[in-house]
Scaffold this active site. Sequence first.
Site, short mmCIF file in Angstrom:
data_model
loop_
_atom_site.label_atom_id
_atom_site.label_comp_id
_atom_site.label_asym_id
_atom_site.label_seq_id
_atom_site.Cartn_x
_atom_site.Cartn_y
_atom_site.Cartn_z
N CYS A 122 0.81 -1.22 0.00
CA CYS A 122 0.00 0.00 0.00
C CYS A 122 0.84 1.27 0.00
O CYS A 122 0.56 2.21 -0.74
CB CYS A 122 -0.97 0.00 1.17
N HIS A 125 -2.26 1.22 7.12
CA HIS A 125 -2.66 1.14 5.71
C HIS A 125 -2.89 2.55 5.17
O HIS A 125 -3.33 3.44 5.89
CB HIS A 125 -3.95 0.32 5.57
N HIS A 163 -5.99 1.65 -3.65
CA HIS A 163 -5.00 1.16 -2.69
C HIS A 163 -4.57 -0.25 -3.06
O HIS A 163 -5.19 -0.89 -3.91
CB HIS A 163 -5.58 1.18 -1.27
#
Length: 193
Positions: free
Chosen positions: A81, A133, A145
């Site tokens: 990510c 994240h 993402h």
Amino acid sequence: MKTKKFIASMLFIGLCLVSQAQTNRNSKPESDPDNLAKEYFSQIMGVAVSATTNTKLYQFVYEWLGTPYRLGGDSKRGIDCSKFSYELYDKVFNTSLGYNSRNQYSQVKTVEKNELKAGDLVFFKIRSRSITHVGVYIGDNKFAHASSSKGVMISNLDEPYWRRYYYNGGRLPEDNRTLTAEIIKAEKDNKLN
């Protein structure tokens, strides 16, 4: 993957034909290719045409969709990510970010969820007290993402899972759009050690 590209190509050709027909019907002397691209990415990514302000951003996301997740990965063979957001900012905005989500968060000014703009970063604390994240907001409550389960994809901030773990949005300050080469080099050196 070939089917996906074929369908995308057919949609693009269809949009071109529809646009041309509308242009001829309205007897406008020229068509706007930027608007055509915005319409195309709007349909592919499920984002309103009015939200597709940066064609380069949507093209980058589209080209990476389906790339598998790989922790520490930084190529189309696999990416995580924070490297996805790093690559996007490097290629789309010519801006350097840190190499992990916590470092990226330290570089931004926080933005309220209802004030997010395309290109802002969105951060999550998934089963943790710290940021775990990051994604890139693309408009209409959607963000791109690298998901650990499905690779690079588009998700909705209103989905229960993402709503539960959402932490904050962030925007790089205009006067701080790039990090110095020394900071990036130091990050790389620390990552390798």
